[in-house]
Design an enzyme around this catalytic site. Structure first.
Site, short mmCIF file in Angstrom:
data_model
loop_
_atom_site.label_atom_id
_atom_site.label_comp_id
_atom_site.label_asym_id
_atom_site.label_seq_id
_atom_site.Cartn_x
_atom_site.Cartn_y
_atom_site.Cartn_z
N CYS A 90 0.85 -1.18 0.00
CA CYS A 90 0.00 0.00 0.00
C CYS A 90 0.89 1.24 0.00
CB CYS A 90 -0.89 -0.01 1.24
SG CYS A 90 -1.91 1.48 1.42
N CYS A 137 0.39 3.10 3.63
CA CYS A 137 0.88 2.61 4.93
C CYS A 137 1.95 1.53 4.83
CB CYS A 137 -0.30 2.11 5.76
SG CYS A 137 -1.04 0.58 5.14
N CYS A 148 -7.32 -0.86 1.40
CA CYS A 148 -6.29 -1.41 2.27
C CYS A 148 -6.95 -1.65 3.62
CB CYS A 148 -5.13 -0.42 2.40
SG CYS A 148 -3.89 -0.93 3.62
N CYS A 155 -5.10 1.04 6.42
CA CYS A 155 -5.29 2.51 6.38
C CYS A 155 -6.56 2.93 5.63
CB CYS A 155 -4.07 3.20 5.79
SG CYS A 155 -3.86 2.98 4.00
N CYS A 197 -8.62 -4.99 -10.08
CA CYS A 197 -8.25 -3.87 -10.96
C CYS A 197 -7.81 -2.72 -10.05
CB CYS A 197 -9.44 -3.49 -11.82
SG CYS A 197 -9.07 -2.23 -13.04
#
Length: 105
Positions: free
Chosen positions: A20, A23, A68, A71, A91
């Site tokens: 991510c 984070c 995510c 976060c 996607c």
């Protein structure tokens, strides 16, 4: 519309992961990435429970939004895709992930 029409195969980069960009949590393994010609990175599997699936009903259609799990950054959307081993395609917005070449998986 999409250039990739055959069944998906695992990529060669087995150790690389996508994290991510917000984070740093590991989200996808590079070996689960494939090309569909849409301009968006596509994956056929996530890592553990690190990607949250949230039903989304906007613009007159139902989709699954991907976030995510740590976060809550928006990652992209989940679509059915019979070409993949899991029957789905993640996607992903390219700015929401970062390729990490050094983190073991």
């Amino acid at each position: 519309m999409f250039r990739h029409r055959g069944k998906v195969r695992e990529a060669q980069q087995e150790q690389d992961v996508y994290t991510c960009s917000g984070c740093g949590q590991v989200l996808f393994r590079a070996k689960y990435k494939f090309e569909v010609g849409s301009g968006f990175p596509s994956f056929w599997q996530q890592v553990g429970e690190n990607v949250a699936h949230c039903p989304l009903d906007t613009y007159g259609r139902q989709r699954v939004q991907l976030l995510c799990s740590r976060c809550r950054q928006h990652l992209g959307h989940l679509f059915d895709d019979s070409r993949t081993p899991t029957g789905v395609r993640y996607c992903i917005n390219a700015t929401s992930i970062t390729l990490d070449l050094e983190q073991p998986t």
